[in-house]
Structure formats: C-alpha cells, structure tokens
Write a protein that holds these residues in place. Sequence first.
Motif, PDB file in Angstrom:
ATOM      1  N   ARG A  60     -23.619  49.774 -47.812  1.00  0.00           N
ATOM      2  CA  ARG A  60     -22.416  49.057 -48.267  1.00  0.00           C
ATOM      3  C   ARG A  60     -21.941  48.013 -47.271  1.00  0.00           C
ATOM      4  NH1 ARG A  60     -18.479  53.690 -50.415  1.00  0.00           N
ATOM      5  NH2 ARG A  60     -20.205  55.118 -50.581  1.00  0.00           N
ATOM      6  N   TYR A  61     -22.007  48.329 -45.973  1.00  0.00           N
ATOM      7  CA  TYR A  61     -21.572  47.369 -44.956  1.00  0.00           C
ATOM      8  C   TYR A  61     -22.394  46.081 -45.029  1.00  0.00           C
ATOM      9  CZ  TYR A  61     -18.581  50.698 -42.416  1.00  0.00           C
ATOM     10  OH  TYR A  61     -17.585  51.565 -42.037  1.00  0.00           O
ATOM     11  N   ARG A 108     -11.542  41.364 -42.516  1.00  0.00           N
ATOM     12  CA  ARG A 108     -11.712  41.027 -43.931  1.00  0.00           C
ATOM     13  C   ARG A 108     -12.443  42.123 -44.708  1.00  0.00           C
ATOM     14  NH1 ARG A 108     -10.635  36.649 -46.568  1.00  0.00           N
ATOM     15  NH2 ARG A 108     -10.568  35.247 -44.827  1.00  0.00           N
ATOM     16  N   THR A 109     -13.381  42.799 -44.055  1.00  0.00           N
ATOM     17  CA  THR A 109     -14.220  43.787 -44.753  1.00  0.00           C
ATOM     18  C   THR A 109     -13.826  45.234 -44.476  1.00  0.00           C
ATOM     19  OG1 THR A 109     -15.813  43.838 -42.930  1.00  0.00           O
ATOM     20  CG2 THR A 109     -16.232  42.245 -44.732  1.00  0.00           C
ATOM     21  N   ILE A 135     -14.689  46.767 -41.787  1.00  0.00           N
ATOM     22  CA  ILE A 135     -15.768  47.345 -40.987  1.00  0.00           C
ATOM     23  C   ILE A 135     -15.293  47.454 -39.543  1.00  0.00           C
ATOM     24  CG2 ILE A 135     -18.139  47.056 -40.177  1.00  0.00           C
ATOM     25  CD1 ILE A 135     -18.713  45.450 -42.738  1.00  0.00           C
ATOM     26  N   LEU A 154     -14.395  39.006 -39.477  1.00  0.00           N
ATOM     27  CA  LEU A 154     -15.155  39.684 -40.537  1.00  0.00           C
ATOM     28  C   LEU A 154     -14.779  41.160 -40.619  1.00  0.00           C
ATOM     29  CD1 LEU A 154     -18.602  37.983 -39.958  1.00  0.00           C
ATOM     30  CD2 LEU A 154     -17.213  37.830 -42.045  1.00  0.00           C
ATOM     31  N   ALA A 186     -21.043  44.140 -47.995  1.00  0.00           N
ATOM     32  CA  ALA A 186     -19.696  43.628 -47.729  1.00  0.00           C
ATOM     33  C   ALA A 186     -19.746  42.431 -46.785  1.00  0.00           C
ATOM     34  CB  ALA A 186     -18.818  44.734 -47.139  1.00  0.00           C
ATOM     35  N   LEU A 187     -20.556  42.514 -45.761  1.00  0.00           N
ATOM     36  CA  LEU A 187     -20.645  41.434 -44.795  1.00  0.00           C
ATOM     37  C   LEU A 187     -21.250  40.176 -45.416  1.00  0.00           C
ATOM     38  CD1 LEU A 187     -20.108  40.561 -41.932  1.00  0.00           C
ATOM     39  CD2 LEU A 187     -22.258  41.607 -41.260  1.00  0.00           C
ATOM     40  N   ALA A 207     -18.679  38.622 -47.835  1.00  0.00           N
ATOM     41  CA  ALA A 207     -17.590  37.930 -47.134  1.00  0.00           C
ATOM     42  C   ALA A 207     -18.066  36.589 -46.587  1.00  0.00           C
ATOM     43  CB  ALA A 207     -17.038  38.805 -46.016  1.00  0.00           C
TER      44      ALA A 207
END
Length: 151
Positions: free
Chosen positions: A42-43, A65-66, A68, A62, A46-47, A50
């Motif tokens: 998932r990371y 925003r995510t 993480i 980042l 997501a990265l 973004a």
Amino acid sequence: MDTEHRTPPQRLRTLPSRLTNQAALAANRIVDRALAGAGVRRYHYALLAALEEYGPASQAALGLRTGIDRSDMVATVNDLAERHLLDRAPDPRDRRRNVISITAAGRDRLAHLDRLLAAAQDEFLAPLPAADRRALTGLLARLVEHHGGAH
C-alpha cells in the motif's frame, strides 16, 4: 465448529463501528492480495499516487500527505528508487533534503496498479449495485472527514 457457534451476538452484528471494522478488514485483505500479486504494498501505491497527483515533493511533505511514517518513507523511497519508479535528487534550495519525483516507469506502474485496485474494489463491493456503491463511498467519506481523517 458449526455456523451457529460462529454467529456473533446480535448486539455486535448491529454496531456500526464493528461492521465498519469488519468491512475494512475484508477490504484490506482484498487490496493487500491484489497489490502483493504485483509485488508492491500500500505504501508504494500511496507514494506513487501522491507524486503523480501533486508533483515532486520532499520526503517529509510526502509523509504528511500520505500518512507514511518517516522510517517507512525512507524504506519505501529506497525500494521504489531501486525499481526506477521514482527519482530522488538534492533539493536546490536545501541540499540537506531530497526532492522525490515519479518517473515515466512509475506512471506506467501506477496505471497498472490503478487497474488492479479497481478490480479489488469491484470484488469488495460485489454485493452492492452501483448506486449503493456511490452512496457507501459518500457516507464513508463524510464519516472520515467529520472525525478528522484525511480522504
């Protein structure tokens, strides 16, 4: 065990918070399986999402925003950089930090992951007609927004 012994008490079966959690667990299993089949987590998604949507950014930005964590961000950036899905370059305004940007290969990979996740969403929402899917998504977004979470 038979089905009778697996049925939770009525009180639990009607708690919105429990139902939401149970649905989230099922959704996470489906999404994780789809992403794992593509060799990502998932990371990673997501990265890449973004970066594609908002453009180059620092790792700290980042992370905000995510959602993480800093230590996970470093590992995720390193992994995606090794796969040539993003570039990392010193920030011209502050050489102590890096600016991360998505590559053409990263955009291609993201498009592939978008298709996989669309199929995963269809699998998760299979028992619902289109109107119910839209309504559920809207209701969940309202709950998340009300309780201070990010969409």
